[in-house]
Scaffold this motif. Structure first.
Motif, PDB file in Angstrom:
ATOM      1  N   CYS A  24       0.721  -1.131  -0.172  1.00  0.00           N
ATOM      2  CA  CYS A  24      -0.032  -0.022   0.019  1.00  0.00           C
ATOM      3  C   CYS A  24       0.798   1.316   0.008  1.00  0.00           C
ATOM      4  CB  CYS A  24      -0.887   0.032   1.314  1.00  0.00           C
ATOM      5  SG  CYS A  24      -2.030  -1.311   1.483  1.00  0.00           S
ATOM      6  N   ASP A  25       2.222   1.125   0.100  1.00  0.00           N
ATOM      7  CA  ASP A  25       3.044   2.279   0.158  1.00  0.00           C
ATOM      8  C   ASP A  25       2.888   3.326  -0.803  1.00  0.00           C
ATOM      9  OD1 ASP A  25       4.029   1.303   2.404  1.00  0.00           O
ATOM     10  OD2 ASP A  25       5.892   0.769   1.762  1.00  0.00           O
ATOM     11  N   SER A  26       3.125   2.877  -2.010  1.00  0.00           N
ATOM     12  CA  SER A  26       2.818   3.781  -3.054  1.00  0.00           C
ATOM     13  C   SER A  26       1.528   4.382  -3.147  1.00  0.00           C
ATOM     14  CB  SER A  26       3.125   3.215  -4.563  1.00  0.00           C
ATOM     15  OG  SER A  26       4.400   2.720  -4.545  1.00  0.00           O
ATOM     16  N   HIS A  27       0.376   3.909  -2.963  1.00  0.00           N
ATOM     17  CA  HIS A  27      -0.978   4.276  -3.163  1.00  0.00           C
ATOM     18  C   HIS A  27      -1.203   5.323  -1.921  1.00  0.00           C
ATOM     19  CE1 HIS A  27      -5.481   4.271  -2.574  1.00  0.00           C
ATOM     20  NE2 HIS A  27      -5.300   4.679  -3.719  1.00  0.00           N
ATOM     21  N   LEU A  28      -0.589   4.953  -0.793  1.00  0.00           N
ATOM     22  CA  LEU A  28      -0.847   6.024   0.412  1.00  0.00           C
ATOM     23  C   LEU A  28      -0.144   7.377   0.117  1.00  0.00           C
ATOM     24  CD1 LEU A  28      -0.154   3.647   3.558  1.00  0.00           C
ATOM     25  CD2 LEU A  28      -2.206   4.941   2.947  1.00  0.00           C
ATOM     26  N   CYS A  29       1.079   7.339  -0.547  1.00  0.00           N
ATOM     27  CA  CYS A  29       1.736   8.568  -0.871  1.00  0.00           C
ATOM     28  C   CYS A  29       1.237   9.180  -1.802  1.00  0.00           C
ATOM     29  CB  CYS A  29       3.361   7.992  -1.441  1.00  0.00           C
ATOM     30  SG  CYS A  29       4.474   7.235  -0.475  1.00  0.00           S
ATOM     31  N   LEU A  74      -1.650  20.075 -10.782  1.00  0.00           N
ATOM     32  CA  LEU A  74      -0.134  19.801 -11.772  1.00  0.00           C
ATOM     33  C   LEU A  74       0.590  18.799 -11.044  1.00  0.00           C
ATOM     34  CD1 LEU A  74       0.115  23.355 -13.574  1.00  0.00           C
ATOM     35  CD2 LEU A  74      -0.784  21.466 -14.306  1.00  0.00           C
ATOM     36  N   VAL A  75       0.982  19.175  -9.804  1.00  0.00           N
ATOM     37  CA  VAL A  75       2.013  18.368  -8.971  1.00  0.00           C
ATOM     38  C   VAL A  75       1.494  17.015  -8.981  1.00  0.00           C
ATOM     39  CG1 VAL A  75       2.921  18.036  -6.729  1.00  0.00           C
ATOM     40  CG2 VAL A  75       2.718  20.395  -7.747  1.00  0.00           C
ATOM     41  N   PRO A  76       0.278  16.423  -8.737  1.00  0.00           N
ATOM     42  CA  PRO A  76       0.025  15.116  -8.402  1.00  0.00           C
ATOM     43  C   PRO A  76       0.399  14.186  -9.948  1.00  0.00           C
ATOM     44  CG  PRO A  76      -1.536  16.221  -7.249  1.00  0.00           C
ATOM     45  CD  PRO A  76      -0.806  17.256  -8.112  1.00  0.00           C
ATOM     46  N   PRO A  77      -0.210  14.891 -11.003  1.00  0.00           N
ATOM     47  CA  PRO A  77       0.246  13.971 -12.298  1.00  0.00           C
ATOM     48  C   PRO A  77       1.338  14.047 -12.563  1.00  0.00           C
ATOM     49  CG  PRO A  77      -1.979  15.775 -12.627  1.00  0.00           C
ATOM     50  CD  PRO A  77      -1.172  15.778 -11.208  1.00  0.00           C
ATOM     51  N   MET A  78       2.345  14.860 -11.998  1.00  0.00           N
ATOM     52  CA  MET A  78       3.773  14.847 -12.314  1.00  0.00           C
ATOM     53  C   MET A  78       4.362  14.015 -11.318  1.00  0.00           C
ATOM     54  SD  MET A  78       6.867  17.844 -11.992  1.00  0.00           S
ATOM     55  CE  MET A  78       6.561  17.896 -10.080  1.00  0.00           C
ATOM     56  N   VAL A  79       3.957  13.885 -10.126  1.00  0.00           N
ATOM     57  CA  VAL A  79       4.802  12.907  -9.166  1.00  0.00           C
ATOM     58  C   VAL A  79       4.223  11.596  -9.080  1.00  0.00           C
ATOM     59  CG1 VAL A  79       5.273  12.889  -6.602  1.00  0.00           C
ATOM     60  CG2 VAL A  79       5.048  15.190  -7.676  1.00  0.00           C
ATOM     61  N   ASN A  80       2.781  11.373  -9.358  1.00  0.00           N
ATOM     62  CA  ASN A  80       2.163   9.969  -9.585  1.00  0.00           C
ATOM     63  C   ASN A  80       3.222   8.939 -10.141  1.00  0.00           C
ATOM     64  OD1 ASN A  80       0.275  10.999  -7.782  1.00  0.00           O
ATOM     65  ND2 ASN A  80      -1.043  10.819  -9.535  1.00  0.00           N
ATOM     66  N   PRO A  81       3.850   9.185 -11.532  1.00  0.00           N
ATOM     67  CA  PRO A  81       4.349   8.107 -12.136  1.00  0.00           C
ATOM     68  C   PRO A  81       5.725   7.968 -11.343  1.00  0.00           C
ATOM     69  CG  PRO A  81       4.149  10.025 -13.378  1.00  0.00           C
ATOM     70  CD  PRO A  81       3.234  10.325 -12.255  1.00  0.00           C
ATOM     71  N   LEU A  82       6.539   9.193 -10.693  1.00  0.00           N
ATOM     72  CA  LEU A  82       7.590   9.126 -10.203  1.00  0.00           C
ATOM     73  C   LEU A  82       7.684   8.077  -8.882  1.00  0.00           C
ATOM     74  CD1 LEU A  82       8.876  12.742 -10.329  1.00  0.00           C
ATOM     75  CD2 LEU A  82       9.301  10.853 -11.805  1.00  0.00           C
ATOM     76  N   ILE A  83       6.500   8.193  -7.883  1.00  0.00           N
ATOM     77  CA  ILE A  83       6.182   7.615  -6.951  1.00  0.00           C
ATOM     78  C   ILE A  83       6.200   5.844  -7.276  1.00  0.00           C
ATOM     79  CG2 ILE A  83       4.790   7.021  -4.991  1.00  0.00           C
ATOM     80  CD1 ILE A  83       4.025   9.843  -4.951  1.00  0.00           C
ATOM     81  N   TYR A  84       5.233   5.609  -8.248  1.00  0.00           N
ATOM     82  CA  TYR A  84       5.074   4.279  -8.593  1.00  0.00           C
ATOM     83  C   TYR A  84       6.239   3.545  -9.371  1.00  0.00           C
ATOM     84  CZ  TYR A  84       0.196   3.812  -7.173  1.00  0.00           C
ATOM     85  OH  TYR A  84      -0.942   3.828  -6.456  1.00  0.00           O
ATOM     86  N   GLY A  85       7.024   4.580 -10.247  1.00  0.00           N
ATOM     87  CA  GLY A  85       8.364   4.083 -10.792  1.00  0.00           C
ATOM     88  C   GLY A  85       9.521   3.679  -9.938  1.00  0.00           C
ATOM     89  N   VAL A  86       9.423   4.460  -8.812  1.00  0.00           N
ATOM     90  CA  VAL A  86      10.482   4.269  -7.834  1.00  0.00           C
ATOM     91  C   VAL A  86      10.268   3.166  -6.861  1.00  0.00           C
ATOM     92  CG1 VAL A  86      11.727   5.267  -5.719  1.00  0.00           C
ATOM     93  CG2 VAL A  86      11.497   6.341  -8.019  1.00  0.00           C
ATOM     94  N   ARG A  87       8.932   3.162  -6.518  1.00  0.00           N
ATOM     95  CA  ARG A  87       8.530   2.033  -5.412  1.00  0.00           C
ATOM     96  C   ARG A  87       7.876   0.805  -5.747  1.00  0.00           C
ATOM     97  NH1 ARG A  87       8.584   4.814  -0.463  1.00  0.00           N
ATOM     98  NH2 ARG A  87       7.712   3.090   0.445  1.00  0.00           N
ATOM     99  N   THR A  88       7.634   0.568  -7.266  1.00  0.00           N
ATOM    100  CA  THR A  88       7.412  -0.802  -7.799  1.00  0.00           C
ATOM    101  C   THR A  88       8.461  -1.344  -8.313  1.00  0.00           C
ATOM    102  OG1 THR A  88       4.919   0.291  -8.091  1.00  0.00           O
ATOM    103  CG2 THR A  88       5.419  -1.799  -9.029  1.00  0.00           C
ATOM    104  N   LYS A  89       9.013  -2.637  -7.667  1.00  0.00           N
ATOM    105  CA  LYS A  89       9.907  -3.215  -8.242  1.00  0.00           C
ATOM    106  C   LYS A  89       9.965  -3.664  -9.717  1.00  0.00           C
ATOM    107  CE  LYS A  89      12.721  -7.284  -7.789  1.00  0.00           C
ATOM    108  NZ  LYS A  89      12.712  -8.893  -6.908  1.00  0.00           N
TER     109      LYS A  89
END
Length: 314
Positions: free
Chosen positions: A243-248, A284-299
Motif C-alpha cells: 500500500c506504500d505507493s498508493h498512500l503516498c 499539476l503536481v500530482p500528475p507529475m509526481v504519481n509516475p515517479l512514486i510508482y516508478g521508484v517504489r514498484t519493483k
C-alpha cells in the motif's frame, strides 16, 4: 444576491488575468509550468508503455494505475498548453464556449482522478482481505464497471457547471482573475442571484473529494484491521508494503484540499496570487509526481525503467 451598478452583458470573450499582480513575472512562471508538463507527459507515457509491454503488470492494481495515467495526461493537457500560450504570447482571451469547456473538463478529470484513487484503495483492501479470490473478484468485467461508474459520477456531478454558468446574463467584468476558467471564479464576477450557484460548487467538492476521502480512510481502517489479524509480523509488513505507493499518492492528492478547507474554516485568507498558484499546484503536481512514486517504489516498473535507460545509454 450579487448586485452590479455597471454590469456588462454575457460576453463573447473572457480575459484571463493569469496570476494577478505578478504579470511582469509571467515569463518566469512559464518555465516551471513547462517543465511540469514535460515531466508529466514523459512519466505517464512511460508508465503506460511499461504496463502495456510487461504482461506481469496486467493485474487490477496496474490497470487502475494505467487509468490514472490517462486521466493525469488529460488533466495537464486541459490546463498547461493554454496557460503557456498566455505566459509566452499574452494570449489571455478565451471565448465564452471555450471557457465553459475548461470549466467542465478540468474539474471533470480531477474528480475522475479522485474516483480512481478510491477504486485503488478498494483494490488494496481486496488484495489483503481476499487474497486468494483477489483476481477473481476484480476480473476485467468488474474493472470495466468500476471505470464506467467513475466516469458516470464525474459526468453527473460536473454537467451542471457549464449549464449554470451559461444561464448567467450579466457580469461585473469580463476579466477572470484566474489562470484558467474556474467555475467559482466565473460565478464570483456574475451579477444577480448567485448563492445557489456557490452552494452547487461546494457540493461538487463534498460529493467527489469529500465522499472519496471518507471511503478511502474507511478502506484503510479495514486494511489495518485485517493486517493486525495476520499472526506473522513479516507477513504484516509485506501486506502493508503493498500500500506504500498508493498512500503516498493519496497524501499528495488530498493534503492540499484538506489544507485549503482548514485554512478557510479557521478564517485564514491568502493573497489572491498565492491562492491561484496553489490552486494550479493542486492540479499539476500530482500528475507529475504519481509516475515517479510508482516508478521508484514498484519493483517491476523500476527494473523496466532501468532497462529502458540502459538501452538508451547504449
Amino acid at each position: 444576491m450579487s448586485f452590479c451598478n455597471n454590469s456588462v452583458p454575457q460576453p463573447l470573450i473572457f480575459v484571463l488575468a493569469g496570476i494577478p499582480s505578478l504579470e511582469s513575472s509571467n515569463g518566469w512562471f512559464s518555465v516551471p509550468f513547462f517543465l511540469v508538463f514535460v515531466i508529466t507527459v514523459t512519466g505517464n507515457l512511460t508508465i503506460l508503455y511499461i504496463i502495456q509491454v510487461e504482461k506481469s503488470l496486467h493485474g487490477p492494481m496496474f490497470l487502475f494505475l494505467a487509468m490514472l495515467s490517462v486521466v493525469d495526461l488529460s488533466l495537464v493537457s486541459a490546463i498547461v498548453p493554454h496557460m503557456l500560450g498566455m505566459f509566452w504570447m499574452n494570449a489571455k482571451e478565451i471565448s465564452f464556449n471555450a471557457c465553459l469547456m475548461q470549466m467542465f473538463f478540468i474539474p471533470f478529470f480531477y474528480v475522475m482522478e479522485s474516483g480512481i484513487l478510491l477504486a485503488m484503495a478498494f483494490d488494496r483492501f481486496m488484495a489483503i482481505w481476499k487474497l486468494l479470490r483477489y483476481t477473481t473478484i476484480l476480473a476485467n468485467n468488474m474493472l470495466m464497471k468500476m471505470a464506467l461508474a467513475i466516469l458516470a459520477r464525474a459526468v453527473v456531478v460536473l454537467t451542471p457547471a457549464p449549464i449554470l454558468a451559461k444561464s448567467l446574463e450579466s457580469f461585473q467584468s469580463h476579466t477572470i482573475a484566474y489562470s484558467y476558467c474556474a467555475y467559482m471564479a466565473v460565478v464570483q464576477i456574475a451579477c444577480g442571484d448567485i448563492p445557489n450557484l456557490i452552494v452547487y460548487g461546494l457540493m461538487v467538492i463534498v460529493a467527489s473529494e469529500g465522499f472519496d476521502l471518507f471511503f478511502i480512510v474507511l478502506s484503510y481502517g479495514l486494511i489495518l484491521l485485517t493486517v493486525f489479524l495476520i499472526p506473522s509480523w513479516e507477513a504484516r509488513g509485506k501486506a502493508i508494503s503493498t500500500c506504500d505507493s498508493h498512500l503516498c499518492v493519496i497524501a499528495l492528492f488530498y493534503s492540499p484540499v484538506v489544507f485549503s478547507v482548514l485554512a478557510q474554516s479557521l478564517g485564514y485568507h491568502m493573497a489572491p496570487h498565492l491562492q491561484i498558484i496553489i490552486d494550479n499546484l493542486y492540479f499539476l503536481v500530482p500528475p507529475m509526481v504519481n509516475p515517479l512514486i510508482y516508478g521508484v517504489r514498484t519493483k517491476q516498473m523500476r527494473e523496466r525503467v532501468l532497462q529502458i535507460l540502459h538501452c538508451l545509454g547504449d
